[in-house]
Design a protein around this motif. Structure first.
Motif, PDB file in Angstrom:
ATOM      1  N   VAL A 371       0.546  -1.523  -0.030  1.00 16.15           N
ATOM      2  CA  VAL A 371       0.025  -0.461  -0.154  1.00 16.15           C
ATOM      3  C   VAL A 371       0.603   1.227  -0.133  1.00 16.15           C
ATOM      4  N   ILE A 374       1.351   2.387  -3.677  1.00 14.94           N
ATOM      5  CA  ILE A 374      -0.091   3.438  -4.463  1.00 14.94           C
ATOM      6  C   ILE A 374      -0.181   4.590  -4.354  1.00 14.94           C
ATOM      7  N   VAL A 384      -4.222  10.279  -2.325  1.00 16.87           N
ATOM      8  CA  VAL A 384      -3.216   9.138  -1.162  1.00 16.87           C
ATOM      9  C   VAL A 384      -1.284   9.156  -1.944  1.00 16.87           C
ATOM     10  N   GLU A 386       2.404   7.221  -0.145  1.00 14.93           N
ATOM     11  CA  GLU A 386       2.855   6.598   1.050  1.00 14.93           C
ATOM     12  C   GLU A 386       2.137   6.211   2.082  1.00 14.93           C
ATOM     13  N   GLY A 387       1.133   4.908   1.750  1.00 14.28           N
ATOM     14  CA  GLY A 387      -0.119   4.653   2.734  1.00 14.28           C
ATOM     15  C   GLY A 387      -1.497   5.864   3.256  1.00 14.28           C
ATOM     16  N   GLY A 388      -1.193   6.767   3.188  1.00 17.43           N
ATOM     17  CA  GLY A 388      -2.550   7.358   3.326  1.00 17.43           C
ATOM     18  C   GLY A 388      -2.350   8.455   2.835  1.00 17.43           C
TER      19      GLY A 388
ATOM     20  N   PHE B  88      -5.504  -2.307   2.343  1.00 18.77           N
ATOM     21  CA  PHE B  88      -5.128  -1.220   3.121  1.00 18.77           C
ATOM     22  C   PHE B  88      -5.940  -0.921   4.483  1.00 18.77           C
ATOM     23  N   GLY B 118      -5.542   4.519   6.284  1.00 12.80           N
ATOM     24  CA  GLY B 118      -5.246   5.536   5.392  1.00 12.80           C
ATOM     25  C   GLY B 118      -4.151   6.996   5.642  1.00 12.80           C
ATOM     26  N   THR B 119      -3.918   6.461   7.398  1.00 12.29           N
ATOM     27  CA  THR B 119      -3.069   7.531   8.274  1.00 12.29           C
ATOM     28  C   THR B 119      -1.406   7.383   7.789  1.00 12.29           C
ATOM     29  N   GLY B 120      -1.502   6.576   7.091  1.00 13.46           N
ATOM     30  CA  GLY B 120       0.357   5.574   7.174  1.00 13.46           C
ATOM     31  C   GLY B 120       1.082   6.133   8.281  1.00 13.46           C
TER      32      GLY B 120
END
Lengths: 440, 440
Positions: A371, A374, A384, A386-388, B88, B118-120
């Motif tokens: 993730v 993405i 979005v 780096e995962g967030g 995710f 979704g906050t990395g």
């Protein structure tokens, strides 16, 4: 390839563009009709020499509107077709497939208001009988008639009404019949769908014109909703089929309204061959490439028109998935986004609720998905990374994109070179209303 | 297994049944709460010795209601868990998985109003920090705290608010806290969800009580929405995990509201071991079988309660697919029906539009499907046989079934012995309203 984009709205009075190989001329013509489908506004198109269309009111389900169409292909023409992969395919789909195996069609017989699907053996007989009636009237073989139906599933075709109406439909056959036919095949559609283009082949103008219907139960699978495309070019039968199969993939096979693949999807490409251009017989020729590009452009216009007219749709949404390992996984991600009720309702609300898009990507079933690799964009706004949430994302930037009536959701998976592009729409109150209040 | 069916509606004041091994006592307790989730009606349940729950208002998103829960497991207890397969997955899911690898939990820390998904990396740190604060207050190790979050995706957890509220939540810890906790974990839920059962094991009464939240973004995949189940039985750690994995399959993993698998799904089963019943250590024992059946029954009650409370749902629909070649293809057919917007809107309209069910079966992607061998029923009314509408079907009979608030769609594929059963609901205006008007 330089595709002329589809044009929405009323009063499109011009259909032509430059006639050249490099610039595909023509426009997608959409005009609003009133509820009875009897708009007085003219649909503009290029007639196709060697193709005549007629329509009449058989009173199958609707009153005061045409619901029966006959399309005539000149003797010596060729015809290609693709059909739904729904295992419960309708009787006319089965019969049309059978007839195509043994003869070259001269007539297409199309009714709206009744799908003749889920009707078992009696439905199959009804489809055959309707072909028989038309064949007897015109003096051709039964298997030279292809039947098509669209409408409510599970009710037997009213054969008597159709038999009575066939002579009327035949009387009205004309090369100018495209607009009338486009309206007569509508069900829950709110606009007729037509696209018309001209190209130059060996110094002669060749026309490609097509009509389609479709609004709900839209997720074509290797076929489309009902679509009829014709040309006056002389094209080898096998090349014609290849051209059609290639054209439906990025067009009708890349759209979804509600994920429901119909029992009746069919797309037909006819070539009357009456044009004075040279025959197209070589798959590697420039002529075939040019012709194929024009057919694909017509299919793209019609497919886009179907999504624009999706039941209750208020937004046209392109879902682009890039950097996938395979095209198949790109399509898995794209369709998971396009079918997510939560993404679709957020689109309806113009809410840049990007977390729902992220959640859809995450549940698409891709093995070993990293993730952190993405990226997701709304048009040019990265949401979005780096995962967030992307660090430079602002709600205002997301809102600006969401407020548009057309937008692109782009996902880069960061794990390969494959990509795909599909078209979809939002999910509104009106989708529920249309499908809850009326039996379609 | 004789499961006591879940009971809907208000004023269920009795929780107990016979205490015996063969008849699983207990009921699913649902009562309506007002919009703030602060119903004064009491939820009835059996407390679980060795398990205490506390809740408080941290003001994460909601005002005037509890949104932070702590669940305490007695020292020496065991804990099993399953989580979402969404790639995710939320930060708390990652952290909880990590902590479970290295320690046996003593505390669950749950917040509603923010999913911390979704906050990395900042989201991961926030989840760890919240565990650290609780651990410091109680003097346990950080990895003995499991974090859980539910709510909007993509916003960073307000760590400061949570840190301030943790002491309050700990102060309120009580074995009577199940009802308060059930309300505090709600988001778009309209009712708190609790199920409580007692069984007799080696002459001692053992309790299994569970709570869950979930209403939208519901298509659990190998896990569930947030659900917390506890028992006072002493159960071997590995058996506890096996029991949970087995129980979620027919319950939480067999429901869908909208097909959207959440980023935050988690289901926890805790065994405090303070009951005086004999330890359960043998997978083949009658005690383990009895205990597992009771856990499954609690899971079934909670899963059913989630679908009943599905966003905008007006109907509870069981989809039963039989005579499939494999369970996998049975599930493909069942979920294709359950996710079809056209089937769901027909259910909302109480329209026996069985053609839409037939079309969904046909597009489920089964190879070599013989449509003539398929039978479809609405409850006991056969609607499809021999490729079309059953000869003895009447619209009145179909309407009678559709008019009910709960019904079964049964499909017999006629090609094997595998079967599956899932629960779903309809698609109403209110689903669109809830998901378009509010950001959840």
């Amino acid at each position: 390839m330089n595709l002329v984009p589809a044009v929405q709205g009323k009063n499109i009075n011009s259909v032509t563009g430059k006639l050249s190989n490099s610039d595909l001329a023509g426009r997608c013509l959409l005009d609003k009709v009133d509820d009875t489908g009897s708009s007085n506004e003219a649909l503009v198109f290029h007639p196709v020499p060697g193709i005549r269309l007629g329509a009449t009111c058989a009173g199958i389900k609707y009153n005061n509107r045409n619901d029966l169409v006959v399309i005539e292909l000149a003797e010596g023409g060729n015809c290609a077709a693709v059909f739904t992969r729904n295992a419960f395919c309708a009787a006319p789909v089965t019969v049309a497939r059978e007839h195509l195996l043994t003869a070259m069609p001269r007539y297409l017989l199309i009714n709206s208001g009744n799908a003749n699907a889920g009707t078992g053996k009696p439905g199959h007989s009804a489809a055959v009988e309707s072909c028989k009636t038309l064949a007897a009237t015109r003096g051709c073989a039964i298997n030279q008639v292809l039947p098509f139906s669209t409408g409510v599933i599970g009710e037997l075709l009213p054969l008597e009404k159709i038999a009575v109406a066939i002579p009327d439909a035949l009387t009205s056959l004309t090369e100018q019949g495209w607009g009338t036919a486009a309206r007569a095949i509508m069900t829950t559609d709110t606009v007729p769908k037509i696209s018309s283009k001209q190209i130059e082949l060996s110094g002669r103008t060749v026309t490609i014109t097509g009509i389609a219907k479709g609004s709900g139960m839209i997720r074509p699978d290797m076929a489309t909703m009902l679509a009829y495309i014709a040309t006056d070019a002389l094209v080898d039968r096998h090349l014609l089929q290849r051209c059609l199969e290639s054209a439906v993939k990025p067009s009708f096979n890349s759209i979804t309204v509600d994920g429901d693949t119909s029992t009746n999807d069919a797309c037909v490409l006819m070539a009357s061959g009456v044009s004075e251009s040279s025959p197209i017989t070589d798959e590697d020729s420039a002529e075939f490439a040019c012709f194929s590009a024009a057919v694909e452009a017509v299919c793209m216009d019609l497919a886009r028109a179907i999504v624009l007219d999706g039941e209750g749709a208020t937004k046209l949404v392109e879902v682009l998935v890039e950097d996938a390992k395979t095209e198949s996984e790109a399509r898995d991600v794209a369709y998971t986004i396009a079918h997510s009720p939560l993404v679709k309702t957020a689109l309806f609300a113009s809410d840049p609720n990007w977390g729902r898009i992220l959640a859809a990507v995450g549940r698409a079933g891709l093995a070993d998905l990293d993730v952190n690799a993405i990226k997701i964009w709304l048009d040019d706004v990265c949401i979005v990374r780096e995962g967030g949430r992307a660090k430079d994302y602002t709600e205002a930037a997301g809102q600006r994109v969401m407020d548009q009536s057309a937008l692109t959701i782009r996902v880069a998976l960061g794990r390969g070179d494959a990509s795909t592009r599909i078209l979809t729409c939002d999910l509104s109150y009106d989708y529920v209303k249309i499908n809850a209040e009326y039996r379609s």
